[in-house]
Design an enzyme around this catalytic site. Structure first.
Site, PDB file in Angstrom:
ATOM      1  N   ASN A  54      51.212 -36.712 -36.817  1.00 27.49           N
ATOM      2  CA  ASN A  54      50.932 -35.806 -37.680  1.00 27.49           C
ATOM      3  C   ASN A  54      51.661 -36.038 -38.981  1.00 27.49           C
ATOM      4  OD1 ASN A  54      51.295 -32.236 -37.593  1.00 27.49           O
ATOM      5  ND2 ASN A  54      49.500 -33.409 -38.290  1.00 27.49           N
ATOM      6  N   ARG A  63      47.311 -39.472 -40.488  1.00 31.16           N
ATOM      7  CA  ARG A  63      45.702 -39.274 -40.240  1.00 31.16           C
ATOM      8  C   ARG A  63      45.489 -37.806 -40.345  1.00 31.16           C
ATOM      9  NH1 ARG A  63      45.162 -43.279 -35.550  1.00 31.16           N
ATOM     10  NH2 ARG A  63      47.222 -42.310 -35.243  1.00 31.16           N
ATOM     11  N   SER A  64      45.905 -36.957 -39.367  1.00 30.08           N
ATOM     12  CA  SER A  64      45.455 -35.705 -38.885  1.00 30.08           C
ATOM     13  C   SER A  64      45.767 -34.921 -40.110  1.00 30.08           C
ATOM     14  CB  SER A  64      46.026 -35.211 -37.528  1.00 30.08           C
ATOM     15  OG  SER A  64      47.331 -35.132 -37.398  1.00 30.08           O
ATOM     16  N   CYS A  79      46.543 -36.750 -34.359  1.00 31.75           N
ATOM     17  CA  CYS A  79      46.688 -37.961 -34.348  1.00 31.75           C
ATOM     18  C   CYS A  79      48.003 -38.362 -33.737  1.00 31.75           C
ATOM     19  CB  CYS A  79      46.900 -38.725 -35.892  1.00 31.75           C
ATOM     20  SG  CYS A  79      48.028 -37.947 -36.879  1.00 31.75           S
TER      21      CYS A  79
HETATM   22  P1  4NP Z   1      49.636 -40.774 -37.722  1.00 34.82           P
HETATM   23  O1  4NP Z   1      50.573 -42.107 -38.017  1.00 34.82           O
HETATM   24  O2  4NP Z   1      49.749 -40.849 -36.179  1.00 34.82           O
HETATM   25  O3  4NP Z   1      48.209 -41.277 -38.349  1.00 34.82           O
HETATM   26  O4  4NP Z   1      50.519 -39.631 -38.321  1.00 34.82           O
HETATM   27  C1  4NP Z   1      51.722 -42.678 -37.615  1.00 34.82           C
HETATM   28  C2  4NP Z   1      53.030 -42.006 -38.032  1.00 34.82           C
HETATM   29  C3  4NP Z   1      53.993 -42.184 -37.517  1.00 34.82           C
HETATM   30  C4  4NP Z   1      54.029 -43.040 -36.309  1.00 34.82           C
HETATM   31  C5  4NP Z   1      53.263 -43.834 -35.880  1.00 34.82           C
HETATM   32  C6  4NP Z   1      51.759 -43.399 -36.580  1.00 34.82           C
HETATM   33  N1  4NP Z   1      55.356 -43.491 -36.032  1.00 34.82           N
HETATM   34  O5  4NP Z   1      55.381 -44.504 -35.104  1.00 34.82           O
HETATM   35  O6  4NP Z   1      56.398 -43.083 -36.655  1.00 34.82           O
END
Ligand code: 4NP
Length: 150
Positions: free
Chosen positions: A10, A13-14, A7
């Site tokens: 990390n 989702r992943s 994702c």
């Molecule tokens: P992930 O979610 O891709 O599912 O881990 C996110 C976690 C952090 C951020 C964006 C998406 N961020 O912008 O910090």
């Protein structure tokens, strides 16, 4: 067989996909399938999964607390048989980085889903709590399909 769930950060989702798929593979007697997860961005590297993801997963019996975030590396494209992106942005980012000849290993995770009306696991990070339940629903569905396929 080695599978890498990918994702953006990390931390939501992943790692959820890694924990759910690993539990399902083990329950199905397919503990031989290795799995890991990473982000297309490394800005959360070293962090445990988001507390909201951990709490939602724990409610369904999945343990994520030992996982730590990392960014994708060039060697991942050689080391893993499948790199499974959570959404189209993750897919595009991976394909941009894929060394020549490894593009075929990169796919959308929800390609393995059954009766879904979406191809993307929506990013729950900035949304309300429901997003984390939706992530689990989609990840459980696609994990079952992935297990049947490999
Ligand atoms: P992930 O979610 O891709 O599912 O881990 C996110 C976690 C952090 C951020 C964006 C998406 N961020 O912008 O910090």
């Amino acid at each position: 067989m080695r599978v890498l769930f990918v994702c953006l950060g990390n931390i939501c989702r992943s790692p959820t996909a890694e924990a759910v798929f690993r539990a399902k593979a083990s329950a199905a007697g397919r503990g031989d399938i290795e799995s890991d997860s990473c982000g297309t961005a490394a800005y959360h590297a070293g962090e445990p999964p988001d507390r909201r993801s951990q709490r939602a997963a724990q409610t369904r019996g999945y343990k994520m607390s030992d996982l730590r975030a990392r960014g994708v590396t060039t060697s991942d494209f050689h080391d893993f048989d499948l790199l499974l992106a959570m959404d189209e942005n993750n897919l595009d980012d991976l394909l941009e980085q894929a060394p020549p000849g490894t593009e075929g290993r990169v796919r959308l995770f929800l390609d393995y889903g059954t009766d879904l009306d979406t191809k993307a696991v929506p990013d729950p990070y900035y949304g309300d709590g429901d997003g984390f339940e939706q992530v689990l629903d989609l990840v459980e569905n696609a994990s079952d399909g992935l297990l049947r396929a490999i």
